[in-house]
Scaffold this motif. Structure first.
Motif, mmCIF file in Angstrom:
data_model
loop_
_atom_site.group_PDB
_atom_site.id
_atom_site.type_symbol
_atom_site.label_atom_id
_atom_site.label_comp_id
_atom_site.label_asym_id
_atom_site.label_seq_id
_atom_site.Cartn_x
_atom_site.Cartn_y
_atom_site.Cartn_z
ATOM 1 N N PHE A 1 0.829 -1.209 0.000
ATOM 2 C CA PHE A 1 0.000 0.000 0.000
ATOM 3 C C PHE A 1 0.867 1.265 0.000
ATOM 4 O O PHE A 1 0.464 2.292 -0.552
ATOM 5 N N SER A 2 2.056 1.210 0.590
ATOM 6 C CA SER A 2 2.971 2.355 0.495
ATOM 7 C C SER A 2 3.383 2.559 -0.957
ATOM 8 O O SER A 2 3.483 3.697 -1.432
ATOM 9 N N LYS A 3 3.624 1.446 -1.660
ATOM 10 C CA LYS A 3 3.989 1.547 -3.075
ATOM 11 C C LYS A 3 2.832 2.101 -3.903
ATOM 12 O O LYS A 3 3.044 2.862 -4.845
ATOM 13 N N ILE A 4 1.613 1.728 -3.542
ATOM 14 C CA ILE A 4 0.443 2.284 -4.242
ATOM 15 C C ILE A 4 0.369 3.793 -4.007
ATOM 16 O O ILE A 4 0.197 4.576 -4.943
ATOM 17 N N ALA A 5 0.515 4.220 -2.748
ATOM 18 C CA ALA A 5 0.438 5.655 -2.440
ATOM 19 C C ALA A 5 1.537 6.439 -3.138
ATOM 20 O O ALA A 5 1.346 7.590 -3.524
ATOM 21 N N ALA A 6 2.687 5.787 -3.313
ATOM 22 C CA ALA A 6 3.823 6.455 -3.973
ATOM 23 C C ALA A 6 3.720 6.393 -5.496
ATOM 24 O O ALA A 6 4.563 6.959 -6.202
#
Ligand code: AMP
Length: 132
Positions: free
Chosen positions: A4-9
């Motif tokens: 999810f951090s990768k999605i937000a980024a």
């Protein structure tokens, strides 16, 4: 970085519904109903109740705005909210437009929409969020 951090980024694609500097919202890829949206903090934190009071308060206010946008885009009786987090270890709030209590039953078979439908759904929510 977790998924999810990768999605937000923006490193993993998602159907963006809303964002600000601290939080991000996108469509659940296995939705219970059309418009099922996830809200996440950009910061990596697993358990939502590990968040500091002021951070979780801002998170909930963000989710409230996303819920208002979902309801404007997809008229429903209410937008339901749920926090599970047993699958993905990054805090997230599920927002689900409900026509009945059963719409928020996570044992239901998940819906499947085409990429075009998902894009249109996210765009409709994003457009309403921009008006708030
Ligand atoms: P839980 O951690 O139990 O709240 O479940 C995680 C939720 O995240 C599920 O509803 C999944 O369908 C959803 N999910 C997992 N990976 C993705 C992804 N890459 N994009 C959108 N939603 C996802």
């Amino acid at each position: 970085m977790d998924i999810f951090s990768k999605i937000a980024a923006g490193e993993i694609p998602s159907y963006k519904c809303a964002e600000n500097e601290e939080f991000y919202a996108f469509l659940d890829i296995n939705p219970l109903v059309k418009g099922h949206t996830l809200c996440i903090p950009r910061r990596e934190v697993d358990y939502i109740f590990d968040m500091e009071d002021d951070e979780i308060a801002r998170f909930q206010v963000f989710a409230k705005k996303v819920a208002i946008a979902i309801k404007a885009a997809f008229p429903c009786i209410k937008v339901g909210e749920a926090v599970l987090g047993l699958e993905v270890p990054h805090a997230h709030i599920h927002l689900v437009p409900m026509q009945s209590e059963n719409d928020l039953n996570f044992r239901n078979e998940k819906k499947s929409f085409s990429a075009e439908e998902m894009q249109a759904t996210a765009a409709a929510i994003f457009s309403e969020f921009q008006k708030l």
